[in-house]
Write a protein that holds these residues in place. Structure first.
Motif, short mmCIF file in Angstrom:
data_model
loop_
_atom_site.label_atom_id
_atom_site.label_comp_id
_atom_site.label_asym_id
_atom_site.label_seq_id
_atom_site.Cartn_x
_atom_site.Cartn_y
_atom_site.Cartn_z
N SER A 49 0.60 12.85 -11.38
CA SER A 49 -0.68 12.30 -11.91
C SER A 49 -0.58 11.73 -13.23
O SER A 49 -1.12 10.78 -13.63
CB SER A 49 -1.57 13.59 -11.82
N ILE A 52 0.37 8.00 -12.81
CA ILE A 52 -0.86 7.31 -12.35
C ILE A 52 -1.75 7.11 -13.66
O ILE A 52 -2.23 5.89 -14.00
CB ILE A 52 -1.69 8.05 -11.25
N GLU A 55 -0.50 4.42 -16.17
CA GLU A 55 -0.74 3.24 -15.27
C GLU A 55 -1.98 2.68 -15.85
O GLU A 55 -2.15 1.74 -16.05
CB GLU A 55 -0.32 3.03 -14.10
N GLU A 56 -3.01 3.57 -15.51
CA GLU A 56 -4.32 3.54 -15.65
C GLU A 56 -4.65 2.90 -17.11
O GLU A 56 -5.42 1.97 -17.48
CB GLU A 56 -5.42 4.45 -15.08
N ALA A 74 -0.96 -5.34 -13.02
CA ALA A 74 -1.11 -3.97 -12.15
C ALA A 74 0.49 -3.89 -11.18
O ALA A 74 1.10 -3.07 -11.00
CB ALA A 74 -2.16 -3.74 -11.34
N PHE A 78 3.35 -1.42 -11.51
CA PHE A 78 3.71 -0.52 -10.29
C PHE A 78 5.21 -0.63 -9.89
O PHE A 78 5.87 0.26 -9.56
CB PHE A 78 2.72 -1.22 -9.16
N ILE A 111 -3.90 9.15 -5.49
CA ILE A 111 -3.69 7.70 -5.30
C ILE A 111 -5.06 6.88 -5.10
O ILE A 111 -5.35 5.85 -5.21
CB ILE A 111 -2.74 7.53 -4.12
N ARG A 114 -6.85 5.02 -7.52
CA ARG A 114 -6.13 3.75 -8.00
C ARG A 114 -6.26 2.55 -7.26
O ARG A 114 -6.38 1.49 -7.42
CB ARG A 114 -4.73 4.22 -8.33
N ASN A 115 -5.89 2.90 -5.86
CA ASN A 115 -6.10 2.04 -4.63
C ASN A 115 -7.39 1.46 -4.55
O ASN A 115 -7.60 0.10 -4.27
CB ASN A 115 -5.54 2.75 -3.40
N ARG A 117 -9.74 1.08 -7.01
CA ARG A 117 -9.91 0.23 -8.31
C ARG A 117 -9.02 -1.18 -8.09
O ARG A 117 -9.57 -2.42 -8.23
CB ARG A 117 -9.19 0.88 -9.41
N MET A 118 -7.73 -1.16 -7.35
CA MET A 118 -6.93 -2.10 -7.07
C MET A 118 -7.79 -3.16 -5.89
O MET A 118 -7.91 -4.25 -6.09
CB MET A 118 -5.66 -1.90 -6.41
N GLU A 144 1.83 -3.05 -2.25
CA GLU A 144 2.31 -1.80 -2.69
C GLU A 144 3.81 -1.55 -1.74
O GLU A 144 4.68 -1.34 -2.18
CB GLU A 144 1.53 -0.72 -2.54
#
Length: 199
Positions: A49, A52, A55-56, A74, A78, A111, A114-115, A117-118, A144
């Motif tokens: 976590s 992640i 990255e955020e 991103a 990634f 995940i 994040r997914n 948001r993407m 991804e």
């Protein structure tokens, strides 16, 4: 130890005895800290976590940039994270194919946000005319899985092609390939032209 074993063997094939042996601790000591294999799996996943979250945090800096720029950033992050923590991509692939309770847990705790948001960034980039109107969730998963394929298949590449995909030059070529060919394939002519004409 546990994260690596779960990512290479999958949940069903991992044993607490095997993890205890790899970690050079007794099985009773492992049981003292973890009630069962699922609790150990969740603990190992929570270790990811922070990856992640980092990255955020880095993406937050670009929140005012156009959606297409945020997506490109991103994807670059990634790739870096996937190389640094290859277990993440392997776990997501294994659990993503299996479905079920562990995948739902990963979605809630690791995940999913994040997914989603993407996917929202893809929707915005589509609305801006920068990405072709494909289903956003499929764009995210395609990007991804395409990005981590070479990373996850490093042993296969070494065996079959007698080449090392982990050299700096190979990694740079992979990043360029993912961003130019894979990510670039989703771009509209408008976005492609803007990128080519950028200073």
């Amino acid at each position: 130890m546990a994260l690596d074993q779960f990512s290479r063997l999958g949940f069903e094939r991992v044993t607490l005895a095997g993890i205890a042996e790899a970690a050079k601790v007794s099985q009773p000591a492992l049981h003292y800290h973890f009630q069962d294999k699922l609790q150990l799996w969740r603990s190992a996943m929570l270790d990811l976590s922070a990856v992640i979250a980092e990255e955020e945090r880095l993406l937050e800096v670009a929140r005012d940039a156009p959606a297409i720029a945020q997506l490109r950033m991103a994807m670059r992050l990634f790739l870096q994270i996937s190389r640094k923590h290859p277990a993440l991509g392997r776990i997501i692939a294994l659990e993503g194919m299996a479905g079920g309770e562990r995948l739902e847990w990963l979605d809630r705790h690791l995940i999913g946000p994040r997914n989603r948001r993407m996917a929202e960034l893809v929707r915005l980039a589509i609305a801006d005319g920068d990405i072709k109107p494909y289903p956003p969730e499929q764009v995210v998963i395609t990007l991804e899985t395409g990005a981590v394929g070479v990373i996850n298949m490093t042993p296969l590449i070494r065996t079959t092609f007698a080449t090392d995909p982990e050299t700096p030059a190979a990694q740079a070529a992979h990043d360029d390939m993912v961003l130019d060919a894979l990510f670039g394939g989703f771009l509209t002519d408008k976005a492609r032209n803007a990128r080519e004409n950028a200073p």
